[in-house]
Each structure stands twice: as structure tokens, then as C-alpha cells.
Write a protein that holds these residues in place. Structure first.
Motif, PDB file in Angstrom:
ATOM      1  N   ASP A   1      29.964 -35.222 -41.265  1.00  0.00           N
ATOM      2  CA  ASP A   1      28.625 -35.364 -40.703  1.00  0.00           C
ATOM      3  C   ASP A   1      28.656 -36.169 -39.403  1.00  0.00           C
ATOM      4  N   THR A   2      27.562 -36.130 -38.697  1.00  0.00           N
ATOM      5  CA  THR A   2      27.417 -36.909 -37.480  1.00  0.00           C
ATOM      6  C   THR A   2      27.479 -38.400 -37.802  1.00  0.00           C
ATOM      7  N   ILE A   3      28.216 -39.132 -36.997  1.00  0.00           N
ATOM      8  CA  ILE A   3      28.298 -40.582 -37.163  1.00  0.00           C
ATOM      9  C   ILE A   3      26.982 -41.181 -36.692  1.00  0.00           C
ATOM     10  N   CYS A   4      26.384 -41.983 -37.536  1.00  0.00           N
ATOM     11  CA  CYS A   4      25.105 -42.609 -37.204  1.00  0.00           C
ATOM     12  C   CYS A   4      25.267 -44.111 -37.391  1.00  0.00           C
ATOM     13  N   MET A   5      25.192 -44.821 -36.286  1.00  0.00           N
ATOM     14  CA  MET A   5      25.356 -46.281 -36.330  1.00  0.00           C
ATOM     15  C   MET A   5      24.057 -46.916 -35.828  1.00  0.00           C
ATOM     16  N   LYS A   6      23.645 -47.966 -36.479  1.00  0.00           N
ATOM     17  CA  LYS A   6      22.436 -48.677 -36.074  1.00  0.00           C
ATOM     18  C   LYS A   6      22.821 -49.957 -35.358  1.00  0.00           C
ATOM     19  N   GLY A   7      21.986 -50.361 -34.440  1.00  0.00           N
ATOM     20  CA  GLY A   7      22.231 -51.600 -33.719  1.00  0.00           C
ATOM     21  C   GLY A   7      22.994 -51.363 -32.425  1.00  0.00           C
ATOM     22  N   LYS A   8      23.198 -52.439 -31.700  1.00  0.00           N
ATOM     23  CA  LYS A   8      23.929 -52.372 -30.433  1.00  0.00           C
ATOM     24  C   LYS A   8      25.347 -52.844 -30.665  1.00  0.00           C
ATOM     25  N   TYR A   9      26.266 -52.133 -30.045  1.00  0.00           N
ATOM     26  CA  TYR A   9      27.670 -52.497 -30.139  1.00  0.00           C
ATOM     27  C   TYR A   9      28.201 -52.685 -28.731  1.00  0.00           C
ATOM     28  N   ILE A  10      28.742 -53.842 -28.489  1.00  0.00           N
ATOM     29  CA  ILE A  10      29.325 -54.130 -27.181  1.00  0.00           C
ATOM     30  C   ILE A  10      30.838 -54.182 -27.363  1.00  0.00           C
ATOM     31  N   VAL A  11      31.499 -53.302 -26.661  1.00  0.00           N
ATOM     32  CA  VAL A  11      32.954 -53.234 -26.748  1.00  0.00           C
ATOM     33  C   VAL A  11      33.519 -53.907 -25.500  1.00  0.00           C
ATOM     34  N   PRO A  12      34.399 -54.867 -25.683  1.00  0.00           N
ATOM     35  CA  PRO A  12      34.886 -55.654 -24.542  1.00  0.00           C
ATOM     36  C   PRO A  12      35.996 -54.963 -23.745  1.00  0.00           C
ATOM     37  N   PHE A  13      35.627 -53.951 -22.962  1.00  0.00           N
ATOM     38  CA  PHE A  13      36.585 -53.292 -22.079  1.00  0.00           C
ATOM     39  C   PHE A  13      36.399 -53.806 -20.657  1.00  0.00           C
ATOM     40  N   GLU A  14      37.488 -53.862 -19.936  1.00  0.00           N
ATOM     41  CA  GLU A  14      37.423 -54.193 -18.514  1.00  0.00           C
ATOM     42  C   GLU A  14      36.713 -53.048 -17.784  1.00  0.00           C
ATOM     43  N   ASP A  15      36.147 -53.344 -16.596  1.00  0.00           N
ATOM     44  CA  ASP A  15      35.430 -52.319 -15.833  1.00  0.00           C
ATOM     45  C   ASP A  15      36.306 -51.110 -15.523  1.00  0.00           C
ATOM     46  N   GLU A  16      37.561 -51.352 -15.203  1.00  0.00           N
ATOM     47  CA  GLU A  16      38.477 -50.253 -14.889  1.00  0.00           C
ATOM     48  C   GLU A  16      38.690 -49.355 -16.108  1.00  0.00           C
ATOM     49  N   ASP A  17      38.771 -49.953 -17.285  1.00  0.00           N
ATOM     50  CA  ASP A  17      38.927 -49.178 -18.510  1.00  0.00           C
ATOM     51  C   ASP A  17      37.645 -48.421 -18.839  1.00  0.00           C
ATOM     52  N   LYS A  18      36.500 -49.023 -18.560  1.00  0.00           N
ATOM     53  CA  LYS A  18      35.225 -48.334 -18.769  1.00  0.00           C
ATOM     54  C   LYS A  18      35.151 -47.092 -17.887  1.00  0.00           C
ATOM     55  N   ARG A  19      35.647 -47.180 -16.659  1.00  0.00           N
ATOM     56  CA  ARG A  19      35.665 -46.007 -15.764  1.00  0.00           C
ATOM     57  C   ARG A  19      36.559 -44.918 -16.341  1.00  0.00           C
ATOM     58  N   LEU A  20      37.697 -45.314 -16.898  1.00  0.00           N
ATOM     59  CA  LEU A  20      38.577 -44.331 -17.530  1.00  0.00           C
ATOM     60  C   LEU A  20      37.865 -43.652 -18.702  1.00  0.00           C
ATOM     61  N   LEU A  21      37.170 -44.430 -19.509  1.00  0.00           N
ATOM     62  CA  LEU A  21      36.432 -43.864 -20.641  1.00  0.00           C
ATOM     63  C   LEU A  21      35.339 -42.906 -20.162  1.00  0.00           C
ATOM     64  N   GLU A  22      34.663 -43.262 -19.090  1.00  0.00           N
ATOM     65  CA  GLU A  22      33.647 -42.375 -18.519  1.00  0.00           C
ATOM     66  C   GLU A  22      34.281 -41.087 -18.002  1.00  0.00           C
ATOM     67  N   ASP A  23      35.443 -41.192 -17.384  1.00  0.00           N
ATOM     68  CA  ASP A  23      36.146 -40.003 -16.900  1.00  0.00           C
ATOM     69  C   ASP A  23      36.569 -39.100 -18.063  1.00  0.00           C
ATOM     70  N   VAL A  24      37.039 -39.702 -19.144  1.00  0.00           N
ATOM     71  CA  VAL A  24      37.409 -38.918 -20.326  1.00  0.00           C
ATOM     72  C   VAL A  24      36.176 -38.205 -20.869  1.00  0.00           C
ATOM     73  N   TRP A  25      35.058 -38.922 -20.945  1.00  0.00           N
ATOM     74  CA  TRP A  25      33.819 -38.295 -21.420  1.00  0.00           C
ATOM     75  C   TRP A  25      33.403 -37.155 -20.490  1.00  0.00           C
ATOM     76  N   ASP A  26      33.470 -37.390 -19.181  1.00  0.00           N
ATOM     77  CA  ASP A  26      33.088 -36.340 -18.226  1.00  0.00           C
ATOM     78  C   ASP A  26      33.978 -35.110 -18.351  1.00  0.00           C
ATOM     79  N   THR A  27      35.243 -35.316 -18.687  1.00  0.00           N
ATOM     80  CA  THR A  27      36.200 -34.209 -18.803  1.00  0.00           C
ATOM     81  C   THR A  27      36.111 -33.497 -20.145  1.00  0.00           C
TER      82      THR A  27
END
Length: 130
Positions: free
Chosen positions: A52-78
Motif C-alpha cells: 500500500d501507499t506509505i502514509c506518514m503523519k507529521g513533519k520529518y526533517i532529514v539532515p542532508f547537506e544542501d548539495e545532497d538535497k540537490r542530488l535527491l531533487e535530481d533523482v526525483w526529477d529523473t
């Protein structure tokens, strides 16, 4: 998002981090499971959702560096637009998963860790960016 899709997206994030940055993004290994690369730690964390679809409640802050966040965004875009089954099919055509599964039947359980070195060299070899 289902666990199967999450597994593949996290795998691609790790693979591209090895290829482009030379380090481990997250503290987990990926194994060559029947349905593609999978992290036992991620599976354990989200197994209660099954298919089933993962359903999480609340806010989750993952401590990634900005450069790693850009990589994650690129992976999502791809890869983000692909279905879980399309991502499975794609990973099955790529050397890192195929190499780790060598000698196993298609429906045979496999817990062989996908080589970080193979991930790095394979994804570097198909990289088309700057």
C-alpha cells in the motif's frame, strides 16, 4: 508512494551519490532482491505498509547537506515520474543489479549486496551531465 518505489528511488540516490560524489549517502546497503535493489533497513522501517501507499503523519526533517538535497531533487526529477514496476524493470536492465544476481534464478531469493564500486562505475559511465 509505495515501499517498492521508495526502495528504487533511494537506491538510485545512493548509486548516483557514489558515482558523482564518491561517498555513501545513507547508512544502508542495497541487496539484489527479486524485484530489484532493496535496502533491508528500509524494508524493515516500512514493511507494515505492505504494497500500500506509505502514509506518514507529521513533519520529518532529514539532515542532508544542501548539495545532497540537490542530488535527491535530481533523482526525483529523473526517476520520480516512473511507476514502481517501471523502476523495477529499469533496475533489472542495469549492470549493478544483474552482476549481484548472477547465478540466481529469477524468482530465487538473493541477499547479495550490490557492489558500491560497481554502482559508482556503472552510473558514471552513463552520466550525461556537466
Amino acid at each position: 508512494m509505495t515501499q517498492k518505489k521508495l526502495q528504487k528511488l533511494c537506491y538510485y540516490a545512493q548509486a548516483w551519490c557514489y558515482a558523482l560524489k564518491g561517498y555513501r549517502l545513507e547508512d544502508t546497503d542495497y541487496q539484489a532482491w527479486i524485484h530489484g535493489p532493496a535496502s533491508p533497513a528500509l524494508w524493515e522501517r516500512f514493511k507494515s505498509f505492505g504494497c500500500d501507499t506509505i502514509c506518514m503523519k507529521g513533519k520529518y526533517i532529514v539532515p542532508f547537506e544542501d548539495e545532497d538535497k540537490r542530488l535527491l531533487e535530481d533523482v526525483w526529477d529523473t526517476y520520480g515520474e516512473y511507476t514502481e514496476n517501471a523502476l523495477e524493470t529499469l533496475s533489472h536492465r542495469e549492470l549493478p543489479w544483474m552482476e549481484a544476481r548472477r547465478g540466481y534464478e529469477p524468482d530465487e531469493k538473493c541477499t547479495i549486496v550490490i557492489s558500491p564500486d560497481t554502482m559508482a562505475s556503472y552510473y558514471k559511465s552513463i552520466y550525461c551531465g556537466d
